[in-house]
Design a protein around this motif. Structure first.
Motif, PDB file in Angstrom:
ATOM      1  N   ILE A 141      23.791  -0.315 -19.967  1.00 53.77           N
ATOM      2  CA  ILE A 141      23.286  -1.659 -20.247  1.00 53.77           C
ATOM      3  C   ILE A 141      22.128  -1.970 -19.299  1.00 53.77           C
ATOM      4  N   ALA A 142      22.296  -1.605 -18.032  1.00 53.51           N
ATOM      5  CA  ALA A 142      21.226  -1.828 -17.048  1.00 53.51           C
ATOM      6  C   ALA A 142      19.990  -1.003 -17.382  1.00 53.51           C
ATOM      7  N   PHE A 143      20.197   0.205 -17.943  1.00 52.86           N
ATOM      8  CA  PHE A 143      19.077   1.064 -18.322  1.00 52.86           C
ATOM      9  C   PHE A 143      18.482   0.677 -19.677  1.00 52.86           C
ATOM     10  N   LYS A 144      19.067  -0.379 -20.305  1.00 51.24           N
ATOM     11  CA  LYS A 144      18.615  -0.896 -21.599  1.00 51.24           C
ATOM     12  C   LYS A 144      18.826   0.096 -22.745  1.00 51.24           C
ATOM     13  N   SER A 145      19.793   0.980 -22.586  1.00 49.58           N
ATOM     14  CA  SER A 145      20.161   1.892 -23.662  1.00 49.58           C
ATOM     15  C   SER A 145      21.290   1.342 -24.517  1.00 49.58           C
ATOM     16  N   VAL A 146      21.974   0.326 -24.001  1.00 47.45           N
ATOM     17  CA  VAL A 146      23.090  -0.310 -24.693  1.00 47.45           C
ATOM     18  C   VAL A 146      22.855  -1.819 -24.675  1.00 47.45           C
ATOM     19  N   PRO A 147      23.102  -2.518 -25.785  1.00 49.25           N
ATOM     20  CA  PRO A 147      22.873  -3.967 -25.820  1.00 49.25           C
ATOM     21  C   PRO A 147      23.729  -4.708 -24.790  1.00 49.25           C
ATOM     22  N   PRO A 148      23.191  -5.765 -24.197  1.00 45.03           N
ATOM     23  CA  PRO A 148      23.958  -6.565 -23.247  1.00 45.03           C
ATOM     24  C   PRO A 148      25.250  -7.081 -23.877  1.00 45.03           C
ATOM     25  N   GLY A 149      26.298  -7.145 -23.078  1.00 48.94           N
ATOM     26  CA  GLY A 149      27.568  -7.671 -23.553  1.00 48.94           C
ATOM     27  C   GLY A 149      28.426  -6.688 -24.320  1.00 48.94           C
ATOM     28  N   THR A 150      27.994  -5.425 -24.407  1.00 50.88           N
ATOM     29  CA  THR A 150      28.775  -4.434 -25.138  1.00 50.88           C
ATOM     30  C   THR A 150      30.060  -4.101 -24.378  1.00 50.88           C
ATOM     31  N   ASP A 151      31.196  -4.215 -25.045  1.00 50.82           N
ATOM     32  CA  ASP A 151      32.481  -3.792 -24.498  1.00 50.82           C
ATOM     33  C   ASP A 151      32.864  -2.510 -25.220  1.00 50.82           C
ATOM     34  N   TRP A 152      32.891  -1.414 -24.503  1.00 48.08           N
ATOM     35  CA  TRP A 152      33.158  -0.121 -25.141  1.00 48.08           C
ATOM     36  C   TRP A 152      34.494  -0.100 -25.881  1.00 48.08           C
ATOM     37  N   ARG A 153      35.444  -0.932 -25.460  1.00 47.94           N
ATOM     38  CA  ARG A 153      36.754  -0.959 -26.109  1.00 47.94           C
ATOM     39  C   ARG A 153      36.660  -1.417 -27.564  1.00 47.94           C
ATOM     40  N   ASP A 154      35.631  -2.197 -27.874  1.00 43.53           N
ATOM     41  CA  ASP A 154      35.459  -2.680 -29.241  1.00 43.53           C
ATOM     42  C   ASP A 154      34.955  -1.593 -30.183  1.00 43.53           C
ATOM     43  N   TYR A 155      34.427  -0.498 -29.623  1.00 45.17           N
ATOM     44  CA  TYR A 155      33.813   0.543 -30.448  1.00 45.17           C
ATOM     45  C   TYR A 155      34.434   1.914 -30.168  1.00 45.17           C
ATOM     46  N   THR A 156      35.636   1.883 -29.613  1.00 44.96           N
ATOM     47  CA  THR A 156      36.372   3.106 -29.308  1.00 44.96           C
ATOM     48  C   THR A 156      37.734   3.021 -29.987  1.00 44.96           C
ATOM     49  N   TYR A 157      38.116   4.091 -30.678  1.00 50.20           N
ATOM     50  CA  TYR A 157      39.410   4.112 -31.359  1.00 50.20           C
ATOM     51  C   TYR A 157      40.157   5.362 -30.922  1.00 50.20           C
ATOM     52  N   LEU A 158      41.218   5.186 -30.137  1.00 50.38           N
ATOM     53  CA  LEU A 158      41.865   6.305 -29.472  1.00 50.38           C
ATOM     54  C   LEU A 158      43.124   6.819 -30.154  1.00 50.38           C
ATOM     55  N   VAL A 159      43.569   6.165 -31.211  1.00 49.73           N
ATOM     56  CA  VAL A 159      44.803   6.601 -31.855  1.00 49.73           C
ATOM     57  C   VAL A 159      44.715   8.055 -32.354  1.00 49.73           C
ATOM     58  N   PRO A 160      43.621   8.486 -33.009  1.00 49.63           N
ATOM     59  CA  PRO A 160      43.550   9.896 -33.411  1.00 49.63           C
ATOM     60  C   PRO A 160      43.635  10.853 -32.222  1.00 49.63           C
ATOM     61  N   LEU A 161      43.016  10.492 -31.102  1.00 46.20           N
ATOM     62  CA  LEU A 161      43.093  11.332 -29.910  1.00 46.20           C
ATOM     63  C   LEU A 161      44.520  11.398 -29.385  1.00 46.20           C
ATOM     64  N   TRP A 162      45.175  10.258 -29.290  1.00 52.96           N
ATOM     65  CA  TRP A 162      46.552  10.239 -28.799  1.00 52.96           C
ATOM     66  C   TRP A 162      47.465  11.063 -29.702  1.00 52.96           C
ATOM     67  N   ARG A 163      47.280  10.947 -31.011  1.00 57.11           N
ATOM     68  CA  ARG A 163      48.074  11.746 -31.943  1.00 57.11           C
ATOM     69  C   ARG A 163      47.815  13.239 -31.724  1.00 57.11           C
ATOM     70  N   ALA A 164      46.530  13.591 -31.537  1.00 54.10           N
ATOM     71  CA  ALA A 164      46.167  14.991 -31.314  1.00 54.10           C
ATOM     72  C   ALA A 164      46.766  15.506 -30.006  1.00 54.10           C
ATOM     73  N   GLN A 165      46.667  14.708 -28.958  1.00 60.10           N
ATOM     74  CA  GLN A 165      47.229  15.116 -27.676  1.00 60.10           C
ATOM     75  C   GLN A 165      48.729  15.359 -27.799  1.00 60.10           C
ATOM     76  N   LYS A 166      49.401  14.457 -28.478  1.00 60.39           N
ATOM     77  CA  LYS A 166      50.841  14.601 -28.659  1.00 60.39           C
ATOM     78  C   LYS A 166      51.152  15.839 -29.501  1.00 60.39           C
ATOM     79  N   ALA A 167      50.323  16.114 -30.500  1.00 60.61           N
ATOM     80  CA  ALA A 167      50.549  17.252 -31.392  1.00 60.61           C
ATOM     81  C   ALA A 167      50.460  18.581 -30.664  1.00 60.61           C
ATOM     82  N   VAL A 168      49.604  18.658 -29.642  1.00 66.97           N
ATOM     83  CA  VAL A 168      49.437  19.926 -28.914  1.00 66.97           C
ATOM     84  C   VAL A 168      50.163  19.917 -27.569  1.00 66.97           C
ATOM     85  N   GLY A 169      50.992  18.907 -27.338  1.00 60.39           N
ATOM     86  CA  GLY A 169      51.835  18.886 -26.154  1.00 60.39           C
ATOM     87  C   GLY A 169      51.174  18.407 -24.880  1.00 60.39           C
TER      88      GLY A 169
END
Length: 368
Positions: free
Chosen positions: A330-358
């Motif tokens: 955001i400081a480098f002006k590569s990301v719009p001000p006020g961006t919360d990465w949590r709003d654009y990150t979806y971790l359920v597929p990763l968690w499922r994958a992690q669980k699937a491979v132990g």
């Protein structure tokens, strides 16, 4: 290169995404209506027991096309190893075609790519600015080496003064962190050197130093030995944990959520193989058979580039590291001000994958 600006120009129009995954992400049923995908609010499971680690191969898309922006073997090896070792078939995927393109996000949004391996911040910035359904899923590279390579005759910071150097295109992260690196070593980037804007990736910057077009440049780990062989050297170097790039998806998350988990499970299994240093020769042999250019200088940094914390073995990250990374961008002006990465990150597929491979869930649910 300001990829975010290029992306928005390329998009032209905005497609409004209305579907979402089922709330806990454990079901392999189709999408349910509701708010946009958000890994920090309504769609986060409350406990690890709610994560379904059983991936149904019968509900997985058989043939995938994914995009990667870098031809270097490091960005392709997960897919190649997963194909060669049968990991994709284990989770119901028959084929994965990889397309190497400068910017895979327009094709991802348009639907011709199922997943894209690209800069984390660029994917999130595009999702925020364009109101698209792009969601960041998993970290691929979680380490960052900030290196200033210099040409013959430059041995100290004093030798560098007055010389021409580059971090790539003005406004890029590489340009910004090069300036940080100079300041950290007692130099004023605005007075002590002449910084110029250049296109291309780090391979091009290395060649510019070797040719004498510039006297210094931001380079990568794989370039250190090549630079030394050409008579140059590394003047400054700094490494740190940065979740700099990873896999993102768009339409796949609503059309076939089971496939997103299956793809990540197969590639995480491949990454466990790759980051086991005992498999170095097997991995490099496979990638050379696949016609990737891996000179001895590149092979020499296998242990660094494929360390479990650099080529992140479980695809996860520390939320605090992502907080800092996005704040920096955001400081480098590569990301719009006020961006919360949590709003654009979806971790359920990763968690499922992690669980699937132990593997343990990373990030842990309680940290979000």
């Amino acid at each position: 290169m300001n990829r975010f600006t290029k992306l928005i120009a390329a998009l032209g129009v905005s497609l409004l995404v209305t579907g979402v995954l089922a709330g806990c992400g454990g079901s392999s049923a189709g999408p349910a209506s509701g708010p946009t995908l958000n890994a920090s609010k309504a769609n986060v499971p409350k406990t690890a027991d709610e994560i379904n680690g059983t991936i149904d191969p019968g509900k997985v898309k058989k043939n995938l096309v994914v995009g990667v922006d870098n031809p270097y073997y490091l960005f392709h090896e997960d897919v190649e190893v997963a194909l060669a070792n049968g990991y994709f078939k284990e989770f119901g995927i028959d084929t994965v075609e990889v397309k190497t393109v400068d910017d895979p996000l327009p094709a991802l949004i348009g639907g011709s790519l199922d997943l894209a391996l690209y800069d984390s911040d660029t994917a999130m910035a595009a999702a925020k600015k364009s109101n698209e359904g792009v969601r960041f899923l998993s970290v691929y590279l979680g380490g960052e080496a900030n290196i200033l390579g210099v040409g013959k005759g430059i041995n100290t910071a004093a030798d560098l003064k007055g010389k021409t150097i580059t971090g790539g295109q003005f406004g890029s992260r590489n340009d910004a962190i090069l300036r940080e690196l100079l300041r950290a070593n007692g130099m004023d980037p605005d007075k002590d050197v002449k910084i110029v804007s250049t296109g291309g990736q780090s391979d091009s910057r290395l060649q510019a130093v070797v040719a004498g077009t510039v006297q210094g440049a931001a380079i990568q780990l794989r370039h250190e030995l090549l630079l030394q062989q050409a008579g140059g050297r590394v003047l400054f170097k700094q490494t740190r944990d940065v979740p700099q790039n990873g896999w993102s998806a768009d339409k796949l998350l609503t059309e076939s959520p089971e496939t997103a988990a299956a793809f990540l499970a197969a590639t995480l299994k491949a990454r466990q193989f790759i980051t086991n240093q005992a498999n170095k020769d097997a991995v490099l042999s496979l990638m050379r058979q696949k016609k990737y250019d891996i000179p001895p200088a590149y092979a020499a940094v296998y242990a660094q580039e494929n360390a479990p914390t650099y080529h992140v073995a479980d695809g996860g990250f520390k939320p605090a590291d992502m907080d800092k990374f996005i704040a920096d961008q955001i400081a480098f002006k590569s990301v719009p001000p006020g961006t919360d990465w949590r709003d654009y990150t979806y971790l359920v597929p990763l968690w499922r994958a992690q669980k699937a491979v132990g593997l343990p869930l990373d990030p842990p649910l309680q940290e979000l």
